[in-house]
Design an enzyme around this catalytic site. Structure first.
Site, PDB file in Angstrom:
ATOM      1  N   SER A   1      -3.152  -1.212   4.446  1.00  0.00           N
ATOM      2  CA  SER A   1      -2.285  -1.990   4.646  1.00  0.00           C
ATOM      3  C   SER A   1      -1.481  -2.393   3.422  1.00  0.00           C
ATOM      4  O   SER A   1      -0.431  -3.023   3.595  1.00  0.00           O
ATOM      5  CB  SER A   1      -2.720  -3.458   5.258  1.00  0.00           C
ATOM      6  N   CYS A   2      -1.411  -1.450   2.158  1.00  0.00           N
ATOM      7  CA  CYS A   2      -0.657  -1.882   1.276  1.00  0.00           C
ATOM      8  C   CYS A   2       0.538  -1.331   1.530  1.00  0.00           C
ATOM      9  O   CYS A   2       0.994  -0.274   1.901  1.00  0.00           O
ATOM     10  CB  CYS A   2      -1.206  -1.085   0.068  1.00  0.00           C
TER      11      CYS A   2
ATOM     12  N   LYS B   1      -8.870  -3.635   6.890  1.00  0.00           N
ATOM     13  CA  LYS B   1      -7.397  -4.787   6.799  1.00  0.00           C
ATOM     14  C   LYS B   1      -6.160  -3.936   7.024  1.00  0.00           C
ATOM     15  O   LYS B   1      -5.954  -2.893   6.359  1.00  0.00           O
ATOM     16  CB  LYS B   1      -7.457  -5.259   5.125  1.00  0.00           C
TER      17      LYS B   1
ATOM     18  N   ASN C   1       5.733  -9.898  -3.782  1.00  0.00           N
ATOM     19  CA  ASN C   1       5.015  -9.020  -4.985  1.00  0.00           C
ATOM     20  C   ASN C   1       5.268  -7.560  -4.605  1.00  0.00           C
ATOM     21  O   ASN C   1       5.464  -6.980  -3.503  1.00  0.00           O
ATOM     22  CB  ASN C   1       3.760  -9.256  -5.124  1.00  0.00           C
TER      23      ASN C   1
ATOM     24  N   ASN D   1      -2.149  -8.636   5.747  1.00  0.00           N
ATOM     25  CA  ASN D   1      -1.670  -8.324   4.500  1.00  0.00           C
ATOM     26  C   ASN D   1      -0.308  -8.753   4.369  1.00  0.00           C
ATOM     27  O   ASN D   1       0.280  -9.404   5.209  1.00  0.00           O
ATOM     28  CB  ASN D   1      -1.565  -6.696   3.991  1.00  0.00           C
ATOM     29  N   THR D   2       0.440  -8.498   2.985  1.00  0.00           N
ATOM     30  CA  THR D   2       1.862  -9.229   3.108  1.00  0.00           C
ATOM     31  C   THR D   2       2.759  -8.432   4.230  1.00  0.00           C
ATOM     32  O   THR D   2       2.391  -7.363   4.210  1.00  0.00           O
ATOM     33  CB  THR D   2       2.345  -9.138   1.661  1.00  0.00           C
TER      34      THR D   2
ATOM     35  N   ASN E   1      -8.525  -0.525   2.617  1.00  0.00           N
ATOM     36  CA  ASN E   1      -7.177  -1.096   2.519  1.00  0.00           C
ATOM     37  C   ASN E   1      -6.229   0.091   3.524  1.00  0.00           C
ATOM     38  O   ASN E   1      -5.847   0.802   2.804  1.00  0.00           O
ATOM     39  CB  ASN E   1      -6.641  -1.265   1.116  1.00  0.00           C
TER      40      ASN E   1
ATOM     41  N   LYS F   1     -10.037  -6.939  -5.972  1.00  0.00           N
ATOM     42  CA  LYS F   1      -8.658  -6.162  -5.914  1.00  0.00           C
ATOM     43  C   LYS F   1      -8.922  -4.744  -5.417  1.00  0.00           C
ATOM     44  O   LYS F   1      -9.977  -4.116  -5.901  1.00  0.00           O
ATOM     45  CB  LYS F   1      -8.026  -6.257  -7.228  1.00  0.00           C
TER      46      LYS F   1
HETATM   47  C1  LIG Z   1       0.011  -9.827  -6.354  1.00  0.00           C
HETATM   48  C2  LIG Z   1      -0.321  -9.535  -5.139  1.00  0.00           C
HETATM   49  C3  LIG Z   1      -1.241  -8.310  -5.230  1.00  0.00           C
HETATM   50  C4  LIG Z   1      -1.964  -8.102  -3.721  1.00  0.00           C
HETATM   51  N1  LIG Z   1      -2.697  -7.031  -3.978  1.00  0.00           N
HETATM   52  C5  LIG Z   1      -3.513  -6.608  -2.723  1.00  0.00           C
HETATM   53  C6  LIG Z   1      -4.495  -5.559  -3.048  1.00  0.00           C
HETATM   54  O1  LIG Z   1      -4.581  -5.042  -3.976  1.00  0.00           O
HETATM   55  N2  LIG Z   1      -5.214  -5.332  -1.740  1.00  0.00           N
HETATM   56  C7  LIG Z   1      -5.072  -5.713  -0.624  1.00  0.00           C
HETATM   57  O2  LIG Z   1      -5.522  -5.533   0.385  1.00  0.00           O
HETATM   58  N3  LIG Z   1      -4.118  -6.876  -0.558  1.00  0.00           N
HETATM   59  C8  LIG Z   1      -3.550  -7.276  -1.608  1.00  0.00           C
HETATM   60  N4  LIG Z   1      -2.652  -8.394  -1.737  1.00  0.00           N
HETATM   61  C9  LIG Z   1      -2.345  -9.058  -0.288  1.00  0.00           C
HETATM   62  C10 LIG Z   1      -3.436 -10.204  -0.342  1.00  0.00           C
HETATM   63  O3  LIG Z   1      -4.671 -10.066  -0.303  1.00  0.00           O
HETATM   64  C11 LIG Z   1      -2.952 -11.122   1.164  1.00  0.00           C
HETATM   65  O4  LIG Z   1      -3.374 -10.116   2.274  1.00  0.00           O
HETATM   66  C12 LIG Z   1      -1.515 -11.617   1.290  1.00  0.00           C
HETATM   67  O5  LIG Z   1      -1.158 -12.140  -0.040  1.00  0.00           O
HETATM   68  C13 LIG Z   1      -1.378 -12.683   2.259  1.00  0.00           C
HETATM   69  O6  LIG Z   1      -2.315 -13.739   1.817  1.00  0.00           O
HETATM   70  P1  LIG Z   1      -1.522 -15.171   1.212  1.00  0.00           P
HETATM   71  O7  LIG Z   1      -0.642 -15.775   2.223  1.00  0.00           O
HETATM   72  O8  LIG Z   1      -2.874 -16.215   0.905  1.00  0.00           O
HETATM   73  O9  LIG Z   1      -0.931 -14.700  -0.012  1.00  0.00           O
HETATM   74  C14 LIG Z   1      -1.761  -8.664  -2.648  1.00  0.00           C
HETATM   75  C15 LIG Z   1      -1.031  -9.914  -2.764  1.00  0.00           C
HETATM   76  C16 LIG Z   1      -0.376 -10.351  -3.966  1.00  0.00           C
HETATM   77  C17 LIG Z   1       0.646 -11.541  -3.797  1.00  0.00           C
END
Ligand SMILES: Cc1cc2nc3c(=O)[nH]c(=O)nc-3n(C[C@H](O)[C@H](O)[C@H](O)COP(=O)(O)O)c2cc1C
Length: 373
Positions: A153-154, A191, A88, A218-219, A151, A46
């Site tokens: 990309s947050c 990322k 999220n 990332n999301t 990171n 994380k």
């Molecule tokens: C609840 C949650 C918290 C996340 N926290 C981070 C984070 O702290 N740092 C990061 O680089 N990506 C974070 N992500 C993004 C994920 O690492 C990932 O890039 C994204 O969810 C897409 O993958 P998935 O389709 O498998 O969920 C988070 C995603 C979720 C759902």
């Protein structure tokens, strides 16, 4: 000939190309160690930062589902509904660097052959902020982290010099990457946010700064749907909502499109694919486009928090697929379909007539002339 899952990515030896991405599944040492026991080749922690983090007063993640008998997408739990996506608005780790440092050391001592990547994030608005990136990178690598993931990309940052706001600025990406590379003894992965017009531009910035790999996606920035009865967002605090991130099945095709742009533009570089992966058929897409590893978040969150069954199905699926096609290692099929993504006008037409992408109609330049401009 037995198929081999082991692979090398940015110089790191992985027993398989499957990692848990930076997210709740990797928010603690106990989760990370459980993930390694379950067979994941690596994990990305994380994201660790230096600024204080306070999350919203309420749930940080919910899951959108579609039901078979209605077109409605909703976060409400219903029978017979299937997963559409995760939504999220969780911030980075609320644990401090001091909390993480001894844990990174302990994890690496217990699992020396597993790959532990430290995800880090700081600002970029001053020399002090840039120095914070170096502090984070140095602290994590000193404890044995095998790589750092920046990171950039947050999607939930108010600050203009942090998270996806850095990831939207190719120069800032270059500067941050270069600053970290100055002190890094381990590979540096960047990322990137999918929330830009042309991700190739930002990737170029990262590579110019010295990035060893690009991680995407990332999301995707998004809002939760409104409940038609209450007229409230299905996720809100006191009626208010803010932009959050969409993950899970819904983003697989979106993320693949980003990855295809990246691997075509930089065929000799390293890429880690994320977005909507729950089994090997999903992961295969990223490998065929040229990725050397893939990462998983949403599917793992829904599977005992760290994805033991997802992990098993990834490994079984990879072995079966490789045996079926006679592939021995990932390199036998990595990038196989990368060059099958072509301009629209290169797709065959049924009547054998040429189509020039709309260029040679009256008043338009010929395709070659337009390309030269
Ligand atoms: C609840 C949650 C918290 C996340 N926290 C981070 C984070 O702290 N740092 C990061 O680089 N990506 C974070 N992500 C993004 C994920 O690492 C990932 O890039 C994204 O969810 C897409 O993958 P998935 O389709 O498998 O969920 C988070 C995603 C979720 C759902």
């Amino acid at each position: 000939m037995a198929s081999q899952l082991a692979t090398t990515f940015t110089g790191l030896a992985l027993e398989n190309p499957f990692l848990l991405s930076s997210a709740p599944p990797t928010e603690s040492d106990s989760n990370i160690m459980r993930a390694f026991d379950a067979g994941w080749g690596g994990v990305v922690t994380k994201t660790i930062g230096l600024h204080p983090v306070v999350n919203v007063d309420g749930p940080k993640t919910k899951f959108l589902r579609a039901s078979i008998d209605s077109p409605r997408l909703s976060m409400q739990k219903r029978g017979s509904a299937v997963l559409h996506s995760s939504w999220n608005w969780e911030l980075i780790s609320d644990k401090t660097l001091d909390w993480w440092v001894p844990r990174i050391a302990r994890i690496k001592q217990a699992y020396p052959r597993k790959i532990l990547v430290a995800s880090i994030m700081a600002g970029s608005g001053s020399d002090q902020e840039l120095a914070n990136w170096q502090t984070l990178a140095k602290a994590c690598q000193a404890e044995g982290a095998d790589a750092v993931e920046l990171n950039l990309s947050c999607p939930h940052m108010d600050r203009k010099d942090m998270g996806s706001n850095i990831g939207k600025d190719q120069e800032l990406i270059s500067v941050v990457t270069q600053v970290v590379k100055e002190v890094a003894r381990v590979p540096v992965w960047a990322k990137l946010t999918p929330s830009t017009t042309d991700i190739v531009v930002e990737a170029r910035g990262a590579f110019l700064g010295g990035a060893d790999a690009i991680v995407s996606s990332n999301t995707f920035p998004s809002l939760p749907p409104v409940d038609p009865d209450t007229l409230e967002f299905e996720m809100n605090v006191d009626g208010f909502v803010s932009s959050g991130g969409l993950g899970g099945p819904a983003i697989l095709p979106l993320s693949l499109a980003k990855m295809a742009q990246l691997t075509q533009a930089f065929p000799d570089k390293s890429f880690s694919g994320i977005g909507g992966i729950a089994d090997f058929s999903h992961a295969l897409n990223y490998f065929l486009l040229g990725c050397g590893t893939v990462q998983v978040c949403t599917a793992a969150m829904l599977d005992h928090a760290i994805g033991p069954n997802v992990m098993k199905s990834l490994v079984t699926g990879m072995v079966q697929t490789m045996e079926r096609h006679g592939w021995r290692t990932l390199d036998d099929f990595r990038g196989m379909l990368r060059d099958r993504i072509v301009p629209h006008s290169r797709i065959r037409r049924p009547d054998a007539k040429d189509y020039h992408g709309g260029y040679d109609a009256e008043g338009y330049a010929a395709a070659e002339a337009a390309a030269e401009r």
